[in-house]
Write a protein that holds these residues in place. Structure first.
Motif, mmCIF file in Angstrom:
data_model
loop_
_atom_site.group_PDB
_atom_site.id
_atom_site.type_symbol
_atom_site.label_atom_id
_atom_site.label_comp_id
_atom_site.label_asym_id
_atom_site.label_seq_id
_atom_site.Cartn_x
_atom_site.Cartn_y
_atom_site.Cartn_z
ATOM 1 N N GLU A 129 0.840 -1.194 0.000
ATOM 2 C CA GLU A 129 0.000 0.000 0.000
ATOM 3 C C GLU A 129 0.881 1.252 0.000
ATOM 4 N N ALA A 130 0.297 2.371 -0.430
ATOM 5 C CA ALA A 130 1.072 3.613 -0.529
ATOM 6 C C ALA A 130 1.587 4.078 0.824
ATOM 7 N N ASP A 131 0.852 3.773 1.902
ATOM 8 C CA ASP A 131 1.266 4.205 3.233
ATOM 9 C C ASP A 131 1.984 3.117 4.008
ATOM 10 N N ASP A 132 2.366 2.041 3.356
ATOM 11 C CA ASP A 132 3.081 0.966 4.034
ATOM 12 C C ASP A 132 4.431 1.477 4.531
ATOM 13 N N ALA A 133 4.744 1.195 5.796
ATOM 14 C CA ALA A 133 5.986 1.690 6.402
ATOM 15 C C ALA A 133 7.220 1.172 5.675
ATOM 16 N N ARG A 134 7.093 0.040 5.006
ATOM 17 C CA ARG A 134 8.242 -0.527 4.306
ATOM 18 C C ARG A 134 8.645 0.297 3.093
ATOM 19 N N ARG A 135 7.795 1.210 2.650
ATOM 20 C CA ARG A 135 8.142 2.082 1.522
ATOM 21 C C ARG A 135 9.048 3.251 1.948
ATOM 22 N N THR A 136 9.172 3.502 3.230
ATOM 23 C CA THR A 136 10.049 4.576 3.710
ATOM 24 C C THR A 136 11.464 4.037 3.804
ATOM 25 N N VAL A 137 12.361 4.542 2.947
ATOM 26 C CA VAL A 137 13.693 3.951 2.825
ATOM 27 C C VAL A 137 14.768 5.008 3.049
ATOM 28 N N VAL A 138 15.971 4.515 3.313
ATOM 29 C CA VAL A 138 17.172 5.343 3.356
ATOM 30 C C VAL A 138 17.799 5.310 1.967
ATOM 31 N N ARG A 139 17.957 6.467 1.333
ATOM 32 C CA ARG A 139 18.541 6.524 0.000
ATOM 33 C C ARG A 139 20.020 6.855 0.098
ATOM 34 N N LEU A 140 20.808 6.158 -0.705
ATOM 35 C CA LEU A 140 22.250 6.351 -0.705
ATOM 36 C C LEU A 140 22.627 7.517 -1.610
ATOM 37 N N ILE A 141 23.606 8.303 -1.184
ATOM 38 C CA ILE A 141 24.067 9.428 -2.003
ATOM 39 C C ILE A 141 24.816 8.910 -3.227
ATOM 40 N N ASN A 142 25.596 7.855 -3.059
ATOM 41 C CA ASN A 142 26.417 7.331 -4.154
ATOM 42 C C ASN A 142 26.222 5.822 -4.257
ATOM 43 N N PRO A 143 25.060 5.363 -4.764
ATOM 44 C CA PRO A 143 24.781 3.917 -4.793
ATOM 45 C C PRO A 143 25.678 3.182 -5.787
ATOM 46 N N LEU A 144 25.852 1.894 -5.550
ATOM 47 C CA LEU A 144 26.624 1.077 -6.480
ATOM 48 C C LEU A 144 25.939 0.987 -7.833
ATOM 49 N N ALA A 145 24.606 0.979 -7.833
ATOM 50 C CA ALA A 145 23.844 0.909 -9.086
ATOM 51 C C ALA A 145 22.667 1.872 -8.978
ATOM 52 N N ASP A 146 22.424 2.615 -10.050
ATOM 53 C CA ASP A 146 21.306 3.559 -10.044
ATOM 54 C C ASP A 146 19.968 2.854 -9.907
ATOM 55 N N THR A 147 19.906 1.575 -10.295
ATOM 56 C CA THR A 147 18.652 0.830 -10.201
ATOM 57 C C THR A 147 18.338 0.397 -8.781
ATOM 58 N N GLU A 148 19.328 0.455 -7.867
ATOM 59 C CA GLU A 148 19.116 0.047 -6.477
ATOM 60 C C GLU A 148 19.718 1.104 -5.544
ATOM 61 N N PRO A 149 19.072 2.252 -5.435
ATOM 62 C CA PRO A 149 19.677 3.357 -4.672
ATOM 63 C C PRO A 149 19.296 3.389 -3.198
ATOM 64 N N ALA A 150 18.491 2.432 -2.716
ATOM 65 C CA ALA A 150 17.971 2.497 -1.355
ATOM 66 C C ALA A 150 18.404 1.274 -0.548
ATOM 67 N N LEU A 151 18.422 1.446 0.783
ATOM 68 C CA LEU A 151 18.695 0.329 1.687
ATOM 69 C C LEU A 151 17.400 -0.423 1.960
ATOM 70 N N ARG A 152 17.503 -1.716 2.105
ATOM 71 C CA ARG A 152 16.316 -2.568 2.208
ATOM 72 C C ARG A 152 15.575 -2.366 3.532
ATOM 73 N N THR A 153 14.261 -2.459 3.467
ATOM 74 C CA THR A 153 13.420 -2.474 4.652
ATOM 75 C C THR A 153 12.842 -3.868 4.895
ATOM 76 N N THR A 154 13.129 -4.781 4.019
ATOM 77 C CA THR A 154 12.692 -6.170 4.128
ATOM 78 C C THR A 154 13.702 -7.043 3.413
ATOM 79 N N LEU A 155 13.889 -8.266 3.899
ATOM 80 C CA LEU A 155 14.839 -9.188 3.270
ATOM 81 C C LEU A 155 14.270 -9.879 2.040
ATOM 82 N N LEU A 156 12.954 -9.820 1.863
ATOM 83 C CA LEU A 156 12.324 -10.651 0.834
ATOM 84 C C LEU A 156 12.747 -10.314 -0.600
ATOM 85 N N PRO A 157 12.880 -9.032 -1.019
ATOM 86 C CA PRO A 157 13.273 -8.788 -2.418
ATOM 87 C C PRO A 157 14.580 -9.454 -2.819
ATOM 88 N N GLY A 158 15.592 -9.426 -1.945
ATOM 89 C CA GLY A 158 16.854 -10.085 -2.264
ATOM 90 C C GLY A 158 16.700 -11.581 -2.404
#
Length: 836
Positions: free
Chosen positions: A537-566
């Motif tokens: 959902e749009a208000d799901d707390a898992r959507r609030t992420v820490v974004r990296l200033i200099n990510p390794l890949a532009d397609t993955e610029p945020a730190l995970r809030t759940t282990l499941l995507p990996g």
């Protein structure tokens, strides 16, 4: 960076007998990563000479074009007579000068040249291409056609500089100055204690108002822009052999004279340059940020939509190049070798901020030789010298005339200085270097040093990586030799063993591995698009992420809030490679920001941070609980001669959660739930009791079909994720081994009919509370629904095991415990004993 040894010797008088291996050892000791030394021409032996094609006879009747040639090689063949050679190539004509391998020569790959009869004629040698001589990519892939001024019979091995050694150096990001022969020569001169002939020490005319007009609208992105103009270039001029060979040895392909000269100067001085056809420029050259939606066709032919952060070079028509990355096709220099080249060129030699160049190159997936240098830091003081060097070469090689106008737009800036205690390198390395050694080594790097106990060090313009005292200490240590540092073992404090958190982590990993799961370690990064695939959902707390200033890949610029995507990515990857029966697990941190964390302050590096500074840094960090997660797909039990197999189901995911909870010594409560990305009818909420309150710790179940499709996972994929830190709070701390009784067990089965809305977990909890201390275990073994029970009713059948530690239970005792358990379930859940 590929550095030919013959080129390096132009700037440093290396000992005559010094080999590439010797230079490699010296540079490695100085801290450079010299990966290998390539021996060019090691397999090549002569005679290899310059020849002139006298006649060409086309032979008919063969499947491919064959030419019978006679070639003048002067006296190189011992007779002076024309050499007869069969050749299939067609990119040369009568009168051309070519490279001829005479009988007895050996070419790379142990290809031996001898007289032989072929196609009905005698062939006494071979007319050579660059590939056959191991020269690298010259862009033509045909016979080498030499300029007409070379004399027949000349030794072609020496002419083409075929024998050489090339140092292949992996330049680390902090040593961008070594992406040039100037930088590598400086390191070699320091390593050998020899003087350096700096190729950037040129007489450069002062800037004046008559140069090509330049307007810099973004001085932060471009703090220096030098423009020079050369006119009257010979459109038929070609790059000389020595220039082409140096480019080839350095790993670049010769293109045309003007382009080759700019590439050569970039390799020599480390300053990227660009040449514009003056006739194709429309008005002044400008530097600014792109306007959103602007388009540019770059030299590679790609049409690119520009971003507002892109730094661009412009003229009156709009963008004509991506600054520091690649020029535009509209102002491209025409090919001089074809006789239709540009006769007037404008040379750009600029210094750009590394950050926007790096981001532009990454955004457009366009890593070039120029961008690699700019993003690592280029010497801003070398821009004028590089422009002058380019002008000098164009005048020399193409007969051009340098216009008197010199444009230089520069933002004033003071040299960078660093204050450092004279004994700071001593304290860093644990070695007594002394002030004289520290000053001498810093001066060799190019620094100006003043002061006694407190040194004031002025950093050279080509070393943007030197920003702190520790950087200067590193320079002293590496030049004095890492191998000279004393080997001392640290004195660790007395060990206290693993923390309870570490023990839990290990127990959980062993428990899941013992249950048949395979550990998969994934990067803690994700792209926010995966949340849409999960159906959050749009208000799901898992959507609030820490974004990296200099990510390794532009397609993955945020730190995970759940282990499941990996884990889903690992499952999909393995399934795509033919492994369809999978059970994977991972334990690791997730990052859950609240959005109210204060900004982190930059800590000092010249002293230990204070407790307040460390506390402020910790306060800026998001919550980082440790989670455990599993994913399952395919068969959970394999079929075989022993019977049918069984696919993985949501119940296996719930059982994985029970396994983790048991390892933590926590009592897990399982209730029905609805939460993305799980199937609403096959999702369990996992809870534990902390301080008398039920606390949510995770979910388990089967994924929603929409999520399965969006993520590209196998059908009926199941998953579980649970918070280990909360389990630890709910657990008993130390997990005690079970007590084993020598007395027999008494088993009692009960079937209870309850309303369909009653959770099996509630019935189980009531049975446990009512049964008392004699209950050893309780297991739900059957769930039944049917017309005979009534609509909205279900039957839950449990197996209760009773045992005492000090005696054999009587039938009356077991029956009483069973009746007490049933009574509690009747009172708390409204259950009815089936068959009663």
């Amino acid at each position: 960076m590929r550095a030919p040894l013959s080129w390096l010797r132009e700037y440093v008088d290396l000992p005559a007998g010094e080999t590439g291996r010797d230079v490699q050892a010296k540079l490695v000791a100085a801290g450079l990563e010299v990966e290998r030394v390539e021996q060019l021409g090691a397999e090549l032996t002569g005679p290899l000479v310059v020849g002139k094609v006298l006649t060409i006879e086309e032979l008919e009747g063969f499947k491919k074009p064959i030419r019978f040639c006679t070639v003048d090689v002067a006296g190189a063949n011992g007779t002076g007579e024309p050499q007869e050679i069969i050749c299939g190539a067609r990119n040369f004509a009568v009168g051309d000068k070519v490279v001829v391998a005479l009988p007895g020569a050996v070419l790379p790959g142990d290809f031996r040249i001898a007289e032989r009869k072929t196609y009905g004629r005698m062939s006494r040698g071979m007319i050579c291409s660059g590939d056959e001589l191991g020269m690298g990519d010259d862009g033509s892939h045909g016979i080498i056609v030499l300029p007409p001024e070379h004399e027949v019979g000349t030794d072609a091995m020496e002419l083409l500089e075929l024998v050489d050694e090339v140092l292949d150096i992996a330049v680390t990001p902090d040593r961008g100055y070594c992406l040039s022969m100037r930088g590598i020569a400086r390191e070699a001169a320091t390593a050998y204690g020899l003087p350096l002939r700096d190729p950037a020490l040129l007489d450069v005319p002062a800037p004046n108002a008559s140069g090509y007009p330049v307007k810099v609208a973004d001085p932060a992105g471009c703090d220096r822009f030098t423009a020079r103009t050369v006119t009257g270039l010979n459109p038929e001029a070609r790059s000389p052999i020595w220039l082409q060979r140096r480019l080839q040895k350095a790993g670049m392909r010769p293109i045309s004279l003007a382009v080759d000269v700019t590439n050569y100067v970039m390799l020599e001085l480390g300053q990227p340059l660009h040449a514009y056809d003056r006739a194709r420029l429309d008005g002044p050259i400008g530097v600014r940020r792109a306007q959103p939606g602007e388009k540019l066709t770059t030299l590679d032919g790609a049409k690119r939509v520009l971003d507002a952060e892109d730094l661009v070079i412009t003229d009156s028509s709009g963008p004509i190049g991506l600054a520091g990355v690649m020029g535009g096709a509209d102002t491209e220099i025409a090919d001089h070798a074809a006789g239709r080249g540009s006769t007037e060129v404008v040379i750009e030699s600029a210094h750009f901020d590394p950050v926007p160049i790096a981001r532009t190159a990454r955004r457009h997936k366009l890593s070039t030789e120029a961008s690699k240098r700019f993003e690592r830091g280029v010497d801003p003081q070398a821009a004028s010298a590089a422009a002058q060097r380019t002008v000098d070469l164009l005048v020399l090689l193409a007969g051009g005339t340098a216009e008197a106008g010199v444009t230089e737009v520069a933002t004033p800036g003071a040299p960078r200085t660093i204050a450092m205690a004279a004994d700071h390198p001593d304290r860093v390395a644990g070695v007594d270097y002394g002030r004289e050694t520290v000053v001498r080594r810093l001066q060799q790097v190019g620094c100006d040093v003043y002061g006694q106990d407190e040194l004031i060090v002025t950093v050279p313009s080509w070393r943007p990586d030197l920003t702190d005292p520790n950087d200067l200490a590193e320079e002293v240590v590496r030049l004095e030799g890492y191998e000279n540092l004393p080997a001392t073992l640290p004195q660790p404090p007395a060990g206290r063993g693993l923390t309870e958190r570490q023990r839990l982590h290990r127990r959980v990993g062993r428990a899941l591995a013992g249950a048949g799961y395979v550990e998969a370690l994934n990067y803690p990064f994700l792209g926010e698009g995966v949340f849409d695939q999960l159906g959050l959902e749009a208000d799901d707390a898992r959507r609030t992420v820490v974004r990296l200033i200099n990510p390794l890949a532009d397609t993955e610029p945020a730190l995970r809030t759940t282990l499941l995507p990996g884990l889903f990515a690992a499952l999909r990857r393995n399934d795509g490679r033919g492994e369809h029966d999978l059970a994977l697990f991972e334990t690791g941190l997730v990052f859950l920001p609240t959005g109210s964390e204060p900004a982190a302050a930059r800590l000092p590096i010249d002293r230990r941070p204070t407790d307040e500074e460390i506390a402020g840094l910790n306060a800026a960090l998001p919550s980082q609980p440790r989670h455990a997660a599993v994913v399952l797909a395919g068969a959970r039990e394999q079929a075989g001669w022993w019977g049918k197999g069984r696919p993985a189901t949501w119940a296996d995911a719930v059982e994985a959660a029970r396994t983790v909870a048991a390892a933590a010594g926590a009592e897990l409560i399982v209730r029905q739930d609805q939460r993305a990305p799980f199937h609403p009818g096959r999702c369990a909420a996992l809870l534990v009791v902390i301080d008398g309150q039920e606390v949510f710790v995770g979910n388990a179940g089967e994924l929603h079909p929409r999520a399965v499709k969006a993520l590209g996972l196998p059908e009926r994929t199941c998953a579980m994720e649970i918070d280990l830190d909360r389990l630890e709070q709910a657990g008993a701390g130390v997990v005690e081994a079970p007590h084993v009784s020598a007395f027999p067990v008494a088993t009692q089965d009960v079937a209870l009919v309850v309303d369909g809305s009653v959770a099996a977990a509630d019935v189980e909890a009531a049975l446990r509370d009512g049964a008392g201390e004699l209950l050893e275990s309780l297991r739900l073994f059957d769930v039944f629904t049917g017309e005979q029970l009534g609509e909205g009713r279900k039957s839950l059948a449990y197996a209760l095991r009773f045992r005492a530690s000090d005696r054999t239970l009587t039938a009356e005792e077991a029956g009483a415990a069973r009746d007490a358990a049933v009574a509690a379930a009747v009172e708390r859940t409204g259950a009815v004993l089936r068959g009663a």
